[in-house]
Design an enzyme around this catalytic site. Structure first.
Site, PDB file in Angstrom:
ATOM      1  CE  LYS A  22      -1.853   1.545   4.297  1.00 52.65           C
ATOM      2  NZ  LYS A  22      -1.521   3.139   4.315  1.00 52.65           N
ATOM      3  CG  ASN A  23       2.219   2.850   3.554  1.00 53.05           C
ATOM      4  OD1 ASN A  23       1.177   3.032   3.118  1.00 53.05           O
ATOM      5  ND2 ASN A  23       2.421   2.562   4.861  1.00 53.05           N
ATOM      6  NE  ARG A  93      -1.815  12.237   8.243  1.00 51.94           N
ATOM      7  CZ  ARG A  93      -1.839  13.579   8.628  1.00 51.94           C
ATOM      8  NH1 ARG A  93      -2.827  13.841   9.227  1.00 51.94           N
ATOM      9  NH2 ARG A  93      -0.689  14.131   8.512  1.00 51.94           N
ATOM     10  CB  CYS A 117      -5.074  10.568  11.676  1.00 47.21           C
ATOM     11  SG  CYS A 117      -3.747   9.807  11.886  1.00 47.21           S
ATOM     12  NE  ARG A 122       0.243  10.228  10.398  1.00 46.03           N
ATOM     13  CZ  ARG A 122      -0.146   9.425   9.669  1.00 46.03           C
ATOM     14  NH1 ARG A 122      -1.439   8.685   9.676  1.00 46.03           N
ATOM     15  NH2 ARG A 122       0.612   8.840   8.507  1.00 46.03           N
ATOM     16  CG  ASP A 305       2.960   1.343   9.561  1.00 46.95           C
ATOM     17  OD1 ASP A 305       2.552   2.030  10.329  1.00 46.95           O
ATOM     18  OD2 ASP A 305       3.368   1.593   8.408  1.00 46.95           O
ATOM     19  CB  ILE A 327       7.165   6.462  14.771  1.00 50.00           C
ATOM     20  CG1 ILE A 327       8.342   5.625  14.494  1.00 50.00           C
ATOM     21  CG2 ILE A 327       6.734   7.257  13.418  1.00 50.00           C
ATOM     22  CD1 ILE A 327       9.758   6.008  14.209  1.00 50.00           C
ATOM     23  NE  ARG A 397      -7.621   4.722   5.425  1.00 50.95           N
ATOM     24  CZ  ARG A 397      -7.087   5.600   5.962  1.00 50.95           C
ATOM     25  NH1 ARG A 397      -7.356   5.924   7.337  1.00 50.95           N
ATOM     26  NH2 ARG A 397      -5.839   6.329   5.479  1.00 50.95           N
TER      27      ARG A 397
HETATM   28  N1  EPU Z   1       6.555  14.666  10.852  1.00 49.52           N
HETATM   29  C1  EPU Z   1       6.612  15.704  11.457  1.00 49.52           C
HETATM   30  N2  EPU Z   1       6.550  16.721  10.329  1.00 49.52           N
HETATM   31  C2  EPU Z   1       6.327  16.083   9.120  1.00 49.52           C
HETATM   32  C3  EPU Z   1       6.273  15.308   8.759  1.00 49.52           C
HETATM   33  C4  EPU Z   1       6.359  14.092   9.677  1.00 49.52           C
HETATM   34  O1  EPU Z   1       6.739  16.303  12.463  1.00 49.52           O
HETATM   35  O2  EPU Z   1       6.450  17.278   8.266  1.00 49.52           O
HETATM   36  C5  EPU Z   1       6.539  13.580  12.126  1.00 49.52           C
HETATM   37  C6  EPU Z   1       5.388  12.745  12.212  1.00 49.52           C
HETATM   38  O3  EPU Z   1       4.388  13.300  13.043  1.00 49.52           O
HETATM   39  C7  EPU Z   1       5.920  11.386  12.944  1.00 49.52           C
HETATM   40  C8  EPU Z   1       7.118  11.269  12.285  1.00 49.52           C
HETATM   41  O4  EPU Z   1       7.520  12.508  11.693  1.00 49.52           O
HETATM   42  O5  EPU Z   1       5.854  11.629  14.359  1.00 49.52           O
HETATM   43  C9  EPU Z   1       7.233  10.201  11.177  1.00 49.52           C
HETATM   44  O6  EPU Z   1       6.012  10.399  10.224  1.00 49.52           O
HETATM   45  P1  EPU Z   1       6.139  10.341   8.703  1.00 49.52           P
HETATM   46  O7  EPU Z   1       6.012  11.270   7.939  1.00 49.52           O
HETATM   47  O8  EPU Z   1       7.388   9.327   8.464  1.00 49.52           O
HETATM   48  O9  EPU Z   1       4.666   9.508   8.588  1.00 49.52           O
HETATM   49  P2  EPU Z   1       4.085   9.386   7.099  1.00 49.52           P
HETATM   50  O10 EPU Z   1       4.780   9.826   5.886  1.00 49.52           O
HETATM   51  O11 EPU Z   1       2.853  10.271   7.304  1.00 49.52           O
HETATM   52  C10 EPU Z   1       4.065   6.946   6.354  1.00 49.52           C
HETATM   53  C11 EPU Z   1       3.299   5.723   6.322  1.00 49.52           C
HETATM   54  C12 EPU Z   1       2.499   5.457   7.694  1.00 49.52           C
HETATM   55  C13 EPU Z   1       3.554   5.052   8.732  1.00 49.52           C
HETATM   56  C14 EPU Z   1       4.554   5.968   8.689  1.00 49.52           C
HETATM   57  C15 EPU Z   1       6.260   5.767   9.491  1.00 49.52           C
HETATM   58  C16 EPU Z   1       2.316   6.108   4.004  1.00 49.52           C
HETATM   59  C17 EPU Z   1       1.277   6.500   3.352  1.00 49.52           C
HETATM   60  N3  EPU Z   1       2.190   6.030   5.435  1.00 49.52           N
HETATM   61  O12 EPU Z   1       3.546   7.859   7.012  1.00 49.52           O
HETATM   62  O13 EPU Z   1       1.716   4.223   7.536  1.00 49.52           O
HETATM   63  O14 EPU Z   1       3.268   4.485   9.782  1.00 49.52           O
HETATM   64  O15 EPU Z   1       5.224   6.431   7.304  1.00 49.52           O
HETATM   65  O16 EPU Z   1       6.672   4.506   9.021  1.00 49.52           O
HETATM   66  O17 EPU Z   1       3.440   5.822   3.580  1.00 49.52           O
HETATM   67  C18 EPU Z   1      -0.116   2.831   7.869  1.00 49.52           C
HETATM   68  O18 EPU Z   1       0.065   2.280   6.727  1.00 49.52           O
HETATM   69  O19 EPU Z   1      -1.054   2.240   8.657  1.00 49.52           O
HETATM   70  C19 EPU Z   1       0.773   3.868   8.373  1.00 49.52           C
HETATM   71  C20 EPU Z   1       0.006   4.893   9.157  1.00 49.52           C
END
Ligand code: EPU
Length: 424
Positions: A22-23, A93, A117, A122, A305, A327, A397
């Site tokens: 998915k990701n 998101r 969320c 996030r 995850d 995380i 999802r």
């Molecule tokens: N963060 C910030 N600022 C930003 C971006 C992130 O502070 O601009 C923080 C977040 O709040 C969090 C940390 O950095 O504390 C890491 O977040 P990240 O941005 O890596 O998460 P994401 O890109 O929103 C993706 C996956 C998530 C997975 C996370 C961590 C996708 C679509 N989603 O989310 O997947 O948990 O990386 O590996 O790739 C899931 O599939 O259930 C899921 C939530």
């Protein structure tokens, strides 16, 4: 709203094919915005989040078709609307992933700000900060990110924090920027590497994806072609944890064991017997799992995850364990539901302390997010009696045909006949 009824303490045995990730599929679909020729994406998983991404792209003018094997053919990626509306972004998101490619190709993007969320606040501040450093002019108006740039300009950029979708957004934007971009403190997740492999196959010039430093030499446009998405390491990990909890024996095919090294080590510590080949994993478990303590981390660490699923495993394991979430600040909503099933878990800020009980007891519980729902299914499969999980739309999802896959392995799971599909 649909629910699942699970009959507990079944045997889990057999072979199951892992779906596409998915990701990885979501950013790759968003990246097709950059392509000037037709693209075929293979092994796209059959999920609500993928449907949401396709609705978003279709809504903006992209034309595509999907065949019976779930290959997505992007016939024409030209957009005539450069906006990701709140109604779609609030459902998923990852819609924010269209920001970088739209801005790079069309010089303009309007994307609803994703709110908080169930697993944390996030923010997307890092996405915006680095896009500004590539020369974008960004403001937030009425809940929307509005980004403009005549032509993005390559630069050396450093993330304050590793972010998966943040790295993906900047990577996509930098492909069409003028000159060289260097991204430091980039996320190293396999899904980022998969996106870079896709972009390179379409004509981008990216080096170093999968490490902390990524170099991108901007090109004027991307072409087309066919690309297959990597297997879903979180689905694979979830299925392996099911087998450990149910003391079963399973073989996963079409998976990528090298993406799961730390997870496999943890499951071996819990007592599982594991064999791996290039694209398969065989796991068998004959005794009650041993409790294992772990800390979630960025790749190659234990993925956040899989945190909820590991807590479900520890809930029935022999001994006491601690699971620390590093995380997301609020990813423990499954704990209170597991307590309703007889688990013994206490929370101390971002650490769950789990005393394993011999067995859980079926109860009515509620899914709160995608991975929390998976943990509740796992718990239900190993609980005495029947478990009813409400708000099951979360699981749709992110897990392709989960009931079918688990039932084929021996589980007894029934979905309520309700015809409403809730998407909030
Ligand atoms: N963060 C910030 N600022 C930003 C971006 C992130 O502070 O601009 C923080 C977040 O709040 C969090 C940390 O950095 O504390 C890491 O977040 P990240 O941005 O890596 O998460 P994401 O890109 O929103 C993706 C996956 C998530 C997975 C996370 C961590 C996708 C679509 N989603 O989310 O997947 O948990 O990386 O590996 O790739 C899931 O599939 O259930 C899921 C939530």
């Amino acid at each position: 709203m649909q629910n699942l009824t699970i009959k507990g303490t079944c045997e889990i045995n057999g072979t199951v094919q892992v779906s596409g990730s998915k990701n990885a599929a979501l950013p790759i679909l968003a990246a097709t915005v950059l392509c000037h020729q037709p693209v075929c994406i293979q092994k796209v998983p059959h999920l609500k989040d993928v449907t949401t991404m396709l609705s978003l792209l279709g809504n903006m003018g992209m034309t595509f078709s999907i065949d019976h094997k779930l290959n997505v053919f992007i016939e024409d990626s030209t957009l005539n609307l450069y906006e990701a509306p709140y109604d779609l972004v609030k459902q998923m998101r990852a819609s924010v992933l269209v920001l970088g490619p739209m801005l790079a190709r069309y010089g303009y993007a309007k994307v609803s700000l994703p709110g908080g969320c169930a697993i944390g606040t996030r923010p997307v501040d890092q996405h915006l900060k680095l896009l500004e450093q590539l020369g974008a002019d960004i403001c937030v108006e009425d809940g929307y990110i509005i980004a403009k740039a005549k032509k993005l300009k390559g630069a050396t950029l450093t993330f304050d924090k590793e972010t998966v979708t943040g790295t993906e957004n900047i990577l996509m934007a930098a492909c069409l920027a003028e000159g060289q971009t260097i991204i430091r403190n980039a996320a190293k997740e396999p899904e980022v590497e998969d996106l870079a492999d896709f972009l390179n196959q379409m004509g981008a010039k990216i080096e170093g994806a999968g490490t902390n430093t990524i170099k991108i030499q901007g090109v004027s446009k991307l072409n087309g072609g066919a690309y297959q998405v990597i297997p879903d390491r979180i689905e694979a990990g979830t299925l392996l944890i099911v087998a450990v909890m149910a003391r079963g024996s399973i073989t996963l095919t079409e998976c990528q064991p090298s993406h799961l090294e730390h997870v496999l080590d943890a499951l071996k510590q819990a007592g599982a017997d594991i064999e791996v080949g290039d694209t398969w994993i065989k796991l068998s478990m004959t005794a009650r799992p041993k409790a294992i303590s772990l800390v979630t981390d960025v790749y190659p660490g234990i993925p956040t995850d899989l945190q909820a699923q590991f807590i479900a495993m520890n809930a029935i394991a022999d001994g006491e364990s601690k699971v620390e979430e590093t995380i997301f600040e609020n990813r423990f909503m499954h704990v209170s539901e597991l307590l309703r099933m007889g688990a013994d878990i206490t929370l101390d800020r971002n650490i769950a302390v789990i005393k394993g009980v011999k067995h859980l007891v079926g109860a009515k519980v509620m899914a709160t997010d995608l991975r929390a729902s998976a943990a509740l299914i796992l718990a239900g499969l190993c609980a005495k009696g029947s478990t009813q999980i409400d708000r099951i739309y979360h699981i749709d999802r992110g897990y392709a045909n989960i009931e079918e896959k688990l039932c084929k392995l021996g589980a007894s799971i029934q979905r309520s006949p309700s015809s409403h599909f809730h998407t909030a």
